[in-house]
Design an enzyme around this catalytic site. Structure first.
Site, short mmCIF file in Angstrom:
data_model
loop_
_atom_site.label_atom_id
_atom_site.label_comp_id
_atom_site.label_asym_id
_atom_site.label_seq_id
_atom_site.Cartn_x
_atom_site.Cartn_y
_atom_site.Cartn_z
N ASP A 177 23.28 53.19 69.95
CA ASP A 177 21.98 53.96 69.09
C ASP A 177 21.46 52.97 68.35
O ASP A 177 20.93 52.83 67.26
CB ASP A 177 22.96 54.77 68.01
CG ASP A 177 21.81 55.76 67.66
OD1 ASP A 177 20.75 56.18 68.14
OD2 ASP A 177 21.94 56.53 66.56
N PHE A 215 23.73 62.64 60.50
CA PHE A 215 25.11 62.66 60.18
C PHE A 215 25.44 62.96 58.84
O PHE A 215 26.32 63.43 58.32
CB PHE A 215 25.41 61.22 60.11
CG PHE A 215 24.51 60.55 59.44
CD1 PHE A 215 24.63 60.08 57.99
CD2 PHE A 215 23.51 59.61 59.85
CE1 PHE A 215 23.92 59.24 57.50
CE2 PHE A 215 22.72 58.64 59.20
CZ PHE A 215 22.77 58.49 57.91
N GLY A 216 24.34 62.81 57.98
CA GLY A 216 24.24 63.33 56.52
C GLY A 216 23.39 62.58 55.56
O GLY A 216 22.35 62.18 55.95
N GLY A 253 20.08 61.39 57.54
CA GLY A 253 19.82 61.60 59.02
C GLY A 253 20.88 62.84 59.41
O GLY A 253 21.26 63.64 58.72
N VAL A 262 22.82 59.14 52.94
CA VAL A 262 23.17 57.74 52.24
C VAL A 262 22.79 57.29 50.77
O VAL A 262 21.45 57.62 50.55
CB VAL A 262 22.84 56.45 53.07
CG1 VAL A 262 23.26 55.11 52.42
CG2 VAL A 262 23.48 56.68 54.49
#
Length: 357
Positions: free
Chosen positions: A174, A59-60, A57, A62
């Site tokens: 969110d 953010f980075g 996403g 997983v």
């Protein structure tokens, strides 16, 4: 926020260069997490190998991993170190360290050192609700009607805990399908608290920079940055319709026009043809009265006025069948609200203040 404390933890960990902090050490401290070493997490994820990646996403990424103790974990690796990333990291660890509920994703620990910020969670083998509704699992595994209702109730109970039991109260900001994860039994786990706001007792709302995901944002939050628990209720209403219909929150129509899910569902509700709302893949295998009830709740949650929306404790009660409202309030009988929503969408798409992810 305990950002300074997190950095202190990381420094201590780098100095000791040991494996996971053991349970005896953890129990003597005032925080409930483990502080992992980078070496341990590199070993667990095969050095963040592409084959271990299970999500990505803004953010980075997983990654799936397995610890030396044989425990399956999910590791969120922030994309790049910045003040914004540091704050999201601190907020998420802070919030998840405070809460314990069956319908919230469990925090196992973290690593903070150098340019790396890593958050370690329980691994959810059935991935996210998004993958089942719109992603690669949508054509391989059908979420049956009872499972969808259970996911809706579980998600609502997780949110109700944040709003009414956590101290201070927590606004998620969110709520969306990709942030509802599913365990072995398809129990819902609300996840991703990087945008969460902690609200002191007695405070009804705060005004802040808008963050979240287009299609789920409450109008008053999207337009003016006014955030309250009612904003999460609105997002949950969108999620409810999405769970039942498998429609995306925003749909692109021919000619580039965008239609949100409330605009799509409203004519069916007004005409009383609720069966057209259910996901076609269910092939009629649903309880029509339960469908009507869930859509009724969703319409109440997505009321244009935050004062008319229920709170999450009421939503949980209704979803479980207690004292469900007998009529739908505030369903638009003209084009006024739809025009307002279209205007909101235009402002959202043009306003680069928003973090849309």
């Amino acid at each position: 926020m305990h950002l300074k404390c997190l950095c202190c933890f990381a420094s201590e960990e780098e100095q000791t260069k040991t494996g996971n902090v053991n349970n005896d050490n953890n129990s003597s401290r005032d925080y409930p997490w483990e502080i992992y070493t980078l070496k341990e997490l590199l070993r667990a994820t095969n050095s963040f190998h592409q084959d271990n990646k299970i999500g990505e996403g803004g953010f980075g990424s997983v990654y799936w991993g397995r610890t030396s103790k044989g425990i399956e974990i999910a590791v969120k690796r922030l994309k790049a170190m910045s003040a914004k990333a540091e704050m999201e990291f601190a907020v998420e660890v802070e919030v998840l360290g405070r809460v314990r509920h069956n319908n919230l994703l469990g925090l196992r620990g973290f690593y903070a050192g150098g340019e790396e910020r890593l958050i370690v969670y329980d691994y959810m083998p059935n991935h996210s609700l998004l993958t089942h509704l719109h992603g690669h699992l949508a054509s391989h595994y059908l979420l049956d009607w009872p499972t969808r209702i259970r996911i809706a109730i579980g998600s609502a109970e997780g949110l109700a805990y944040l709003h009414h039991e956590a101290n201070p109260h927590i606004i998620h900001r969110d709520i969306k399908a990709s942030n509802v994860l599913l365990d072995n039994e398809f129990e819902a786990k609300v996840a991703d608290f990087g945008f969460a706001k902690l609200i002191p007792e007695g405070v009804t709302h705060v005004t802040t920079r808008v963050k979240g995901t287009l299609g789920y944002l409450a109008p008053e939050y999207a337009m003016w940055g006014k955030v309250s628990e009612s904003c999460d209720v609105y997002s949950f209403g969108i999620l409810l319709i999405e769970i039942i219909s498998a429609k995306k929150p925003i749909e692109k129509l021919p000619g580039g026009v965008k239609r949100d899910i409330v605009q799509w569902v409203t004519p069916y509700v007004q005409k009383g043809v609720f069966n057209h709302i259910a996901d076609a893949k269910l092939k009629g295998n649903f309880d029509i009265e339960q469908l009507k009830s869930v859509i009724t709740i969703a319409m109440r949650c997505t009321d244009i006025s935050p004062d008319n929306r229920p709170n999450m404790e009421q939503v949980v009660k209704w979803l479980k069948g207690g004292n469900l409202v007998n009529r739908i309030k505030q369903i638009p009988n003209n084009d006024e609200e739809i025009e307002t929503k279209q205007s909101n969408l235009k402002v959202l798409s043009e306003n680069d203040r928003h973090v849309i992810r």
